[in-house]
Design a protein around this motif. Sequence first.
Motif, PDB file in Angstrom:
ATOM      1  N   PHE A 139       1.924  -6.863   4.784  1.00 33.19           N
ATOM      2  CA  PHE A 139       1.708  -5.420   4.678  1.00 33.19           C
ATOM      3  C   PHE A 139       2.004  -4.687   5.988  1.00 33.19           C
ATOM      4  N   LEU A 170       2.214   2.240  -2.519  1.00 30.68           N
ATOM      5  CA  LEU A 170       1.724   2.471  -1.163  1.00 30.68           C
ATOM      6  C   LEU A 170       2.558   3.571  -0.501  1.00 30.68           C
ATOM      7  N   VAL A 218      -4.607  -4.104   2.888  1.00 31.57           N
ATOM      8  CA  VAL A 218      -3.911  -2.815   2.961  1.00 31.57           C
ATOM      9  C   VAL A 218      -4.748  -1.795   3.722  1.00 31.57           C
TER      10      VAL A 218
END
Length: 416
Positions: A259, A380, A310
């Motif tokens: 991530f 995202l 995240v």
Amino acid sequence: MVFSALLRKVVKRGSLTIVGADGKRTEFGDGSGEPVTIRFHDKTVSTEIALNPYLKLGEAFMDGRLTIDKPATIYELLDLLTSNLGRNFAGPVFEIYGALRRMKRRIDQHNPVGKAEKNVAHHYDLDGGIYDLFLDRDKQYSCAYFQRPDMTLEEAQHAKKRHIAAKLGIEPGMRVLDIGCGWGGMALTLAEETGAEVVGVTLSHEQLKVAQRRAEERGLADKVEFRLQDYRLIKENFDRVVSVGMFEHVGVGHYREYFDGVMNLLTHDGVALIHTIGRLDGPGSTNPWIAKYIFPGGYIPALSEMSGVVERTGLFMTDVEILRLHYAETLREWRRRFMERRETAARIYDERFCRMWEFYLAGSETSFRNEGMVVFQMQLAKKIDTLPLTRDYMLEEERRLAGAERTPQQRLMAGD
């Protein structure tokens, strides 16, 4: 007998008969449903399965030490077992196996740059003819999206690509990175239908060759670039990042690295869409048979494992969708196609490979039907206000893509 005692605890519903190597028959369940009869062909196989069921059941079937009387198949056996076990079975034997597997999962899933390529080669560098036996024409090796129950596999796979494209909000000329691009279908579709410039990266030599050839054949070599490259080595920035069916190979110890990588690859107003198999029952471990024979280094994440990482990267989770049973339907169609062409697969490899692949497809399908496996689509963004306030734009774009005029070649590739 340890094996019989274990089955008595597991099989409460259904009709299962075991025929031992000595010919002795033992019955389990309440007699409901279609009967399933399995035969053991040596005296030790039942004990081996009892001591290590998640590994040895598949190996016994592969090796022909365990067979199933027709008309039942390995699918009916696994469906019977998993429907009884469900995802909340708390038997002590299974608790112990689960605990041991979770203890060593970070070792199993250690996927640095070099090892990741070897793990990918184990599965994706098989003779390409195997995948042609059961995938759609676009060679989509991930969950399809069945908007209608009567969709063909080709239609559902194209619907999946449009569903993802709509969530990305791509505008013509944007640069898009496809992490784990497979045989190139997603990247080519994004370039054709949204006007994006796409870079697709894979660690499979076989997939790269196919993807590059397809780009040339479809006149997209100037719009789509395919590379043999680990995403961790890319230093460019992209407006959009998409990853379909790749996150399962990252390994739980590499989630922060992954991530963080997505964060660094995106432009300041970039958006990413991560499509991955997921588990609904919290963190777990990889089935040892799958880890040994199919996806070494792989792991199916819980949403809590993804979201927790995240939150520490600075990325915003702007949308999460859970696709239920779409992968079960996809796998059912893959299994049907593979079994229709089983003789061809045996000529490419051998009977043991065919039994392995049949066990893999049947076991995967029953996991999605009975054990809480689903697909997560996590959107995202780097900025909280990059995307529209409601999800209406996704539906509108999906309809637009579905209704857009396409060339005869594009309609053929989509299966329309």
